[in-house]
Scaffold this motif. Structure first.
Motif, PDB file in Angstrom:
ATOM      1  N   SER A 263      24.050  55.658 -39.602  1.00 14.46           N
ATOM      2  CA  SER A 263      25.375  55.988 -39.064  1.00 14.46           C
ATOM      3  C   SER A 263      25.700  55.208 -37.787  1.00 14.46           C
ATOM      4  O   SER A 263      26.858  54.886 -37.535  1.00 14.46           O
ATOM      5  CB  SER A 263      25.462  57.491 -38.787  1.00 14.46           C
ATOM      6  N   SER A 264      24.692  54.884 -36.966  1.00 15.38           N
ATOM      7  CA  SER A 264      24.965  54.126 -35.742  1.00 15.38           C
ATOM      8  C   SER A 264      25.440  52.711 -36.061  1.00 15.38           C
ATOM      9  O   SER A 264      26.338  52.181 -35.390  1.00 15.38           O
ATOM     10  CB  SER A 264      23.714  54.081 -34.861  1.00 15.38           C
ATOM     11  N   ILE A 265      24.854  52.098 -37.094  1.00  8.53           N
ATOM     12  CA  ILE A 265      25.280  50.749 -37.485  1.00  8.53           C
ATOM     13  C   ILE A 265      26.622  50.812 -38.205  1.00  8.53           C
ATOM     14  O   ILE A 265      27.516  49.991 -37.963  1.00  8.53           O
ATOM     15  CB  ILE A 265      24.216  50.083 -38.368  1.00  8.53           C
ATOM     16  N   LEU A 266      26.781  51.789 -39.085  1.00  8.00           N
ATOM     17  CA  LEU A 266      28.024  51.905 -39.843  1.00  8.00           C
ATOM     18  C   LEU A 266      29.211  52.196 -38.932  1.00  8.00           C
ATOM     19  O   LEU A 266      30.304  51.652 -39.124  1.00  8.00           O
ATOM     20  CB  LEU A 266      27.882  52.999 -40.904  1.00  8.00           C
ATOM     21  N   SER A 267      29.007  53.034 -37.931  1.00  6.84           N
ATOM     22  CA  SER A 267      30.113  53.355 -37.024  1.00  6.84           C
ATOM     23  C   SER A 267      30.552  52.144 -36.220  1.00  6.84           C
ATOM     24  O   SER A 267      31.749  51.970 -35.948  1.00  6.84           O
ATOM     25  CB  SER A 267      29.699  54.489 -36.083  1.00  6.84           C
ATOM     26  N   LEU A 268      29.606  51.271 -35.843  1.00 10.36           N
ATOM     27  CA  LEU A 268      29.979  50.076 -35.102  1.00 10.36           C
ATOM     28  C   LEU A 268      30.750  49.098 -35.990  1.00 10.36           C
ATOM     29  O   LEU A 268      31.703  48.459 -35.536  1.00 10.36           O
ATOM     30  CB  LEU A 268      28.739  49.396 -34.519  1.00 10.36           C
ATOM     31  N   LEU A 269      30.353  48.990 -37.253  1.00 11.76           N
ATOM     32  CA  LEU A 269      31.104  48.132 -38.160  1.00 11.76           C
ATOM     33  C   LEU A 269      32.525  48.651 -38.358  1.00 11.76           C
ATOM     34  O   LEU A 269      33.486  47.885 -38.359  1.00 11.76           O
ATOM     35  CB  LEU A 269      30.388  48.036 -39.506  1.00 11.76           C
ATOM     36  N   MET A 270      32.659  49.954 -38.500  1.00 10.42           N
ATOM     37  CA  MET A 270      33.987  50.530 -38.721  1.00 10.42           C
ATOM     38  C   MET A 270      34.854  50.452 -37.474  1.00 10.42           C
ATOM     39  O   MET A 270      36.091  50.432 -37.570  1.00 10.42           O
ATOM     40  CB  MET A 270      33.853  51.981 -39.187  1.00 10.42           C
ATOM     41  N   CYS A 271      34.250  50.418 -36.302  1.00  3.00           N
ATOM     42  CA  CYS A 271      34.992  50.331 -35.033  1.00  3.00           C
ATOM     43  C   CYS A 271      34.803  48.970 -34.369  1.00  3.00           C
ATOM     44  O   CYS A 271      34.946  48.851 -33.146  1.00  3.00           O
ATOM     45  CB  CYS A 271      34.544  51.433 -34.079  1.00  3.00           C
ATOM     46  N   SER A 272      34.473  47.956 -35.145  1.00  2.00           N
ATOM     47  CA  SER A 272      34.157  46.644 -34.573  1.00  2.00           C
ATOM     48  C   SER A 272      35.342  46.030 -33.840  1.00  2.00           C
ATOM     49  O   SER A 272      35.155  45.274 -32.879  1.00  2.00           O
ATOM     50  CB  SER A 272      33.674  45.699 -35.674  1.00  2.00           C
ATOM     51  N   SER A 304      26.840  52.062 -24.195  1.00  2.00           N
ATOM     52  CA  SER A 304      27.602  51.270 -23.231  1.00  2.00           C
ATOM     53  C   SER A 304      28.376  52.197 -22.293  1.00  2.00           C
ATOM     54  O   SER A 304      28.621  53.363 -22.603  1.00  2.00           O
ATOM     55  CB  SER A 304      28.577  50.334 -23.956  1.00  2.00           C
ATOM     56  N   VAL A 305      28.755  51.669 -21.144  1.00  2.00           N
ATOM     57  CA  VAL A 305      29.509  52.427 -20.135  1.00  2.00           C
ATOM     58  C   VAL A 305      30.712  51.592 -19.720  1.00  2.00           C
ATOM     59  O   VAL A 305      30.565  50.447 -19.276  1.00  2.00           O
ATOM     60  CB  VAL A 305      28.637  52.751 -18.909  1.00  2.00           C
ATOM     61  N   ASN A 306      31.903  52.175 -19.895  1.00  2.00           N
ATOM     62  CA  ASN A 306      33.162  51.527 -19.507  1.00  2.00           C
ATOM     63  C   ASN A 306      33.287  50.130 -20.123  1.00  2.00           C
ATOM     64  O   ASN A 306      33.691  49.167 -19.468  1.00  2.00           O
ATOM     65  CB  ASN A 306      33.273  51.447 -17.981  1.00  2.00           C
ATOM     66  N   GLU A 307      32.940  50.043 -21.398  1.00  2.00           N
ATOM     67  CA  GLU A 307      33.006  48.751 -22.087  1.00  2.00           C
ATOM     68  C   GLU A 307      34.425  48.222 -22.171  1.00  2.00           C
ATOM     69  O   GLU A 307      34.657  47.015 -22.073  1.00  2.00           O
ATOM     70  CB  GLU A 307      32.414  48.899 -23.496  1.00  2.00           C
ATOM     71  N   ASN A 453      36.310  53.842 -22.443  1.00  2.00           N
ATOM     72  CA  ASN A 453      35.191  53.892 -23.398  1.00  2.00           C
ATOM     73  C   ASN A 453      35.728  54.076 -24.822  1.00  2.00           C
ATOM     74  O   ASN A 453      35.247  54.914 -25.570  1.00  2.00           O
ATOM     75  CB  ASN A 453      34.235  55.030 -23.037  1.00  2.00           C
ATOM     76  N   SER A 454      36.721  53.280 -25.162  1.00  2.00           N
ATOM     77  CA  SER A 454      37.357  53.419 -26.470  1.00  2.00           C
ATOM     78  C   SER A 454      36.377  53.194 -27.608  1.00  2.00           C
ATOM     79  O   SER A 454      36.351  53.942 -28.587  1.00  2.00           O
ATOM     80  CB  SER A 454      38.532  52.441 -26.568  1.00  2.00           C
ATOM     81  N   CYS A 455      35.544  52.168 -27.490  1.00  2.00           N
ATOM     82  CA  CYS A 455      34.603  51.851 -28.578  1.00  2.00           C
ATOM     83  C   CYS A 455      33.543  52.934 -28.711  1.00  2.00           C
ATOM     84  O   CYS A 455      33.228  53.372 -29.825  1.00  2.00           O
ATOM     85  CB  CYS A 455      33.960  50.488 -28.321  1.00  2.00           C
ATOM     86  N   LYS A 456      32.983  53.401 -27.605  1.00  2.00           N
ATOM     87  CA  LYS A 456      31.918  54.408 -27.667  1.00  2.00           C
ATOM     88  C   LYS A 456      32.431  55.731 -28.220  1.00  2.00           C
ATOM     89  O   LYS A 456      31.794  56.351 -29.095  1.00  2.00           O
ATOM     90  CB  LYS A 456      31.328  54.607 -26.269  1.00  2.00           C
ATOM     91  N   LEU A 457      33.582  56.193 -27.754  1.00  2.00           N
ATOM     92  CA  LEU A 457      34.139  57.451 -28.255  1.00  2.00           C
ATOM     93  C   LEU A 457      34.554  57.335 -29.716  1.00  2.00           C
ATOM     94  O   LEU A 457      34.408  58.293 -30.490  1.00  2.00           O
ATOM     95  CB  LEU A 457      35.332  57.863 -27.400  1.00  2.00           C
TER      96      LEU A 457
END
Length: 565
Positions: A263-272, A304-307, A453-457
């Motif tokens: 899920s950590s990899i899939l979520s990054l792909l979906m929010c890339s 990440s923080v404040n990406e 933190n749009s990407c992290k949230l």
């Protein structure tokens, strides 16, 4: 009177006003200046005052009245000097496509002992939004005030969003070094990824593992006045990659799906398309299956923080800098691990088992207790109407705890934490101090975090939806002292429904599934082998490389040997 003087001959006129009827009688070398009989004269004539280009009267002290009654009279001959002046034709040699005119700048005193720099530009080009008006100004020559004070009101007049192009460049290093032996197969920009869509509705849970504890509802009552310190709880947390998961290995042998991922990899792909920092994933093609992995020690192991902030944290060489990008990432990961354990009521009576034990924990080798985690292996159908065979994806999702409904039904909970390090470091007026604003303006504080933190949230929200979580508990954790990165306090907890939060963040799951299916189709058409998908460190571009099969194996074995030593 001299005897030789005689009056000149004057042409006859029928009235005492206006020029003679026979205009040719007048002197030919004096041009005629028209005037109106209704003009109110303040002076008899004034041939020396020029008229402004826009036709308005020139301001200033003119005549005996000092310009106080300039709206009540008009001097005869006003502006005539420009009428009789020679107008030169346009010189094409002075034509330039680029406007090189200087911007007029004037300095005035500012509040707080500083200086206010007022910049008045030339029309719409001075604004960020062009002819439509910028974010901080309207049409035309709007005025922007920038405070340059170091006093108490230093940031009061700072306007962000204007002249973003003029800020210093942030050149980041790539997450992985591209070797000469790597062959680039394809690259795609984020603007194209954002146009992809795929509706995925079919989902089933194929296996569950681990156990979870109930969420402690006492945390919902925490406020800034009743701050609770964050405890340091030693628990074992696992986050193995896809191919090291024994459950996924068994499902691959049973041909449960064609694509396997966490899920950590899939979520990054979906929010890339929201990502700013560089990252990379490893894709292995074996037969008709794809295994999407992370690298050990890569960006997937830390938060990440404040990406997405205007002034994102920079990486520095200072060892004692607690506000560098790497130090903040390590601090955020440490906070989330401890907060997810502290937010639960650990008791054997309330322990809820999900079926099979934790597949990564060996009690005979581990001395520290295991953290509460539940693993749900879920299968999603990514098939299209044009597919001859179904395309399924199996993802390992996680849940942190549970709550019970009035009907005594169990609902899964995802527990996360946002951390505040130092509100003064970013020098941004939009970053509010949590201890002063969290109680009265909690919505504004969370809106700021959604921006920074749009990407992290977005990734947390996608992970919760993939796991079928009913509620997300987001904690606000701040440093006890801005200079101390070891001691923190919990200032409050907010609950959100993942679907509602996704709608609030304008997060499209169909777009994320479209990105995943497109990348999978590209890799499935390639021959068997290993591939690396790399996010460019300074541009919004993804690149796909073909790499040798033994890539990253030497570094991983060396890291394992060093850790065992």
């Amino acid at each position: 009177m001299a005897s030789g003087f005689a009056l000149p001959e004057l042409p006859p006129v029928k009235s005492a006003w206006g020029p003679p009827e026979n205009i040719s009688v007048a002197r030919d070398d004096v041009p005629y200046a028209p005037f109106s009989k209704g003009d109110r004269l303040g002076k008899i004539a004034d041939w020396s005052v020029d008229q402004t280009k826009d036709g308005r009267e020139q301001r200033g002290r003119q005549g005996p009245f000092g310009g106080r009654f300039r709206d009540q009279y008009q001097t005869y001959g006003y502006g005539s000097s420009s009428i009789f002046g020679y107008q030169h034709t346009e010189d094409e040699s002075s034509f330039s496509v680029i406007d090189r005119a200087n911007v007029n700048r004037s300095r005035t005193g500012g509040r707080g002992g500083g200086t206010l720099l007022k910049v008045r530009g030339r029309g719409q080009n001075n604004q960020r939004g062009g002819a439509r008006g910028g974010r901080w100004g309207g049409r035309g020559g709007a005025e922007t005030t920038i405070s340059r004070s170091n006093g108490p009101g230093a940031n009061r007049g700072r306007r962000y969003g204007w002249k973003d192009y003029d800020k210093h460049q942030r050149n980041r290093n790539a997450s992985v070094t591209v070797e000469p032996s790597w062959e680039m197969l394809d690259e795609v920009e984020f603007s194209h990824l954002s146009k992809l869509n795929l509706n995925v509705t079919k989902c089933e849970t194929v296996q569950t593992c681990g156990y979870i504890y109930p969420y402690d509802k006492a945390l919902d009552k925490i406020s800034v006045k009743t701050e609770r310190p964050l405890q340091v709880l030693d628990r074992v947390h696992y986050n193995p990659t896809t191919t090291e998961d024994p459950v996924i290995q068994q499902l691959a042998v049973k041909n449960a799906a064609q694509i396997f991922i966490t899920s950590s990899i899939l979520s990054l792909l979906m929010c890339s398309t929201r990502s700013i920092y560089p990252w990379d994933i490893v894709i292995t093609h074996q037969g008709d299956k794809l295994f999407i992995d992370k690298r050990e020690g890569g960006p997937f192991d830390y938060l990440s923080v404040n990406e997405n902030a205007y002034d994102a944290p920079l990486e520095t060489d200072e060892k004692d800098n607690n506000n560098s990008a790497s130090a903040l990432s390590l601090e955020a990961t440490y906070i989330n691990q401890n907060f997810s354990v502290q937010a639960l009521r650990e008791s054997d009576k309330d322990k809820h088992s999900l079926g099979a034990p934790n597949p990564f924990y060996n009690p005979s080798e581990e001395t520290e207790p295991l953290a509460s985690h539940g693993y749900l292996y879920r299968k999603f159908d990514l098939s299209l109407e044009s597919d001859n065979t179904p395309v399924n994806l199996v993802v390992r999702t996680e849940v942190d705890g549970y709550t019970k409904t009035p009907a005594n039904d169990i609902q899964y909970v995802s527990i996360k934490a946002l951390n505040e390090f130092d509100p003064k470091v970013l020098n941004n007026t939009s970053t509010a101090d949590w201890r002063t604003k969290l109680e009265s303006q909690r919505g504004a504080v969370f809106a700021t975090e959604m921006k920074n933190n749009s990407c992290k949230l977005a990734r947390w929200t996608v992970e919760a939806i993939l796991a079928g979580v009913e509620s997300m508990k987001v904690g606000f954790v701040s440093r006890a002292n801005p200079r101390d990165a070891q001691h923190h306090g919990i200032l409050g907890v907010v609950a959100y429904k993942p679907r509602d939060l996704a709608s609030q963040m304008n997060l499209s799951l169909s777009n994320g599934w479209g990105i995943v299916r497109t990348i999978a189709d590209i890799c499935l058409k390639m021959p068997d082998g290993k591939y690396v998908l790399v996010k460019d460190p300074n541009r919004s571009i993804l690149r796909l490389y073909s790499v040798p099969l033994n890539t990253f194996e030497d570094s991983e074995s060396g890291a394992a040997e060093s850790s065992s030593a």
